[in-house]
Write an enzyme that holds these catalytic residues in place. Structure first.
Site, PDB file in Angstrom:
ATOM      1  N   PHE A 143       0.816  -1.217   0.000  1.00 55.53           N
ATOM      2  CA  PHE A 143       0.000   0.000   0.000  1.00 55.53           C
ATOM      3  C   PHE A 143       0.845   1.260   0.000  1.00 55.53           C
ATOM      4  CE2 PHE A 143       0.894  -0.096   4.522  1.00 55.53           C
ATOM      5  CZ  PHE A 143       0.792   1.220   4.940  1.00 55.53           C
ATOM      6  N   LYS A 144       2.092   1.163   0.403  1.00 48.88           N
ATOM      7  CA  LYS A 144       2.951   2.360   0.446  1.00 48.88           C
ATOM      8  C   LYS A 144       3.111   3.000  -0.938  1.00 48.88           C
ATOM      9  CE  LYS A 144       3.852   1.513   4.829  1.00 48.88           C
ATOM     10  NZ  LYS A 144       5.097   1.114   5.423  1.00 48.88           N
TER      11      LYS A 144
END
Length: 481
Positions: A122-123
């Site tokens: 998700f980063k």
């Protein structure tokens, strides 16, 4: 839009000033002077933007509420350059996946797929934008930036993939030596680009994070070597994450009088803090559920009011390693709001008391109760046995493989369900990043995207160091001259 420090520094800064800065000069974190409010009419318009124009257009609309020192056309172009189907694999960018049992009229929970970017975590959702923002602003200034960061697994690779080859940017990324999964290590250490420097620190993630804060607090060194950060202490990164809360809400609802809840696997409190910001803006979020692993500092706080950091020896090495954190650096932002933006109180507990005492206790403060009653926070924890069981159940029941951190989220989410309110679990990574635990749970390797075949065998470049600020500074200085 002006930004202030949680610890009371007199300066008020604009977005592009804090974009390249990281921590405020007094060691505080930046927040807007006030959160822009999204009323019913604005929410309807944003829903229409999402439905007709997609994620990049939604990102532009939300970011525009906070960024007024980048021309609108330029900001729109940066969003459209960042959020493409080619980079994130789907037109929706963050599609909602229902986990629905046979015979049930509604999904048990939803997964919001945030892990389809270049590093499968998700980063990427924020880091890809950050890379483009950095390159844009540095070009405007004719300047350069040396990014110094810490990672427990996913931030590092997301930052390095976003910054590799970017003009005017170098990355110095610390990580806890031997504590990331083999796949995570390979993703980072196999990048041989000249502007990427990997530093494995003898210790745990909190030691790496302490180094970043120590360097950021040395204002003379920071200015001389133009040090910035991509950790979630950087407001721009957290701001980018606010967008996918809106996108998840619009996919799970059909009208603005409906509410949703989110469960967020959390270590450093950045991901769920973005949800807090979205809720403060007026997004109809019922509950924000914080899911921790065995390193349950945040769960302990929301249950008891006591925030107690652990030392290196008491920070557990777990099968959800990106959450092996006992000092949640973003937590200060929420406590600032919880304590009614009392900067002197924040300076006393985060700037002085925490380093001296190792904990603070808000249980007797009447404002602590508002964490749940007003701000909507709940929490829970998950263990290795829970992760294995959840991975097995999700695969058997829904035919879906999830990674270990997402499993923590699902386990805790199912303890906080309200049949009247959809529950969205934020997916944090694809299972291949934590293959050993998937094999332990399911007896089989998760699917591996073709571009990562054989990554563990690639040549690697990494420097192993002690957690020594002077040594780190000397290394940065030597590679910036």
């Amino acid at each position: 839009m002006r930004y202030l420090s949680t610890r009371g520094h007199a300066d008020r800064k604009r977005f592009c000033e804090i974009l390249l800065e990281g921590l405020a000069p007094d060691g505080g974190l930046y927040l807007p002077e006030s959160y822009p409010r999204v009323d019913a009419a604005a929410l309807t318009r944003l829903r229409q933007v999402w439905q007709s124009q997609g994620y990049a257009a939604l990102a532009f609309e939300i970011l525009s509420l906070y960024i007024d020192d980048i021309p609108a056309e330029d900001l729109k172009a940066l969003c459209q350059k960042t959020y493409t189907e080619q980079v994130f694999g789907t037109r929706e960018i963050v599609p909602l996946k229902p986990l629905q049992s046979a015979g049930n009229a509604k999904p048990d929970v939803y997964l919001e797929a945030l892990s389809n970017g270049p590093t499968l975590a998700f980063k990427d959702m924020a880091m890809q934008l950050l890379g483009n923002l950095f390159e844009y602003e540095l070009a405007r200034r004719g300047d350069e930036l040396n990014i110094f960061g810490a990672t427990s697994g996913d931030t590092g690779s997301a930052a390095e993939y976003a910054m590799r080859g970017k003009k005017g940017v170098r990355v110095f990324m610390t990580s806890p030596h031997g504590r990331m999964s083999p796949f995570q290590q390979a993703q980072m250490f196999s990048l041989l680009d000249e502007n990427i420097h990997n530093i494995a620190i003898e210790g745990v993630f909190d030691d790496c994070q302490d180094l970043v804060k120590a360097v950021s607090n040395d204002l003379a060194f920071k200015r001389q070597y133009k040090i910035g950060t991509v950790n979630s202490i950087n407001w721009a990164r957290l701001l980018a994450q606010v967008v996918y809360y809106f996108a998840g809400y619009f996919q799970a609802t059909t009208a603005n009088d409906q509410k949703v809840s989110f469960t967020v696997p959390s270590g450093n409190f950045g991901n769920v803090c973005a949800g807090h910001v979205a809720r403060m803006m007026g997004l109809p979020i019922e509950r924000l559920v914080v899911a921790t692993n065995e390193n349950d500092v945040l769960d302990e706080f929301f249950r008891t009011g006591v925030y107690r950091v652990r030392g290196t020896a008491d920070t557990h090495e777990t099968s959800s390693p990106s959450m092996d954190i006992s000092k949640a650096s973003n937590f200060e932002r929420f406590v600032f709001d919880l304590l009614e933006r009392d900067a002197s109180k924040i300076q006393a507990i985060f700037g002085e008391g925490l380093s001296r005492e190792g904990f603070f206790d808000l249980s007797a403060d009447p404002r602590f109760a508002k964490a749940a009653s007003f701000y909507g926070f709940e929490s829970g924890k998950s263990t290795h046995a829970d992760r294995l069981k959840t991975i097995q159940q999700v695969f058997a029941q829904y035919g879906v493989m999830v990674d270990t951190h997402t499993a923590d989220g699902i386990k805790v989410a199912k303890e906080h369900l309200n049949p009247a309110v959809p529950m969205i679990v934020l997916e944090t990574a694809l299972p291949i990043k934590f293959a050993a635990t998937l094999v332990e749970a399911l007896g089989r390797e998760p699917n591996r995207p073709a571009q990562f075949e054989g990554i563990e065998q690639l040549p690697k470049r990494v420097m192993v160091m002690n957690a020594d600020v002077a040594q780190i500074k000397a290394y940065i200085a030597a590679h910036c001259d």
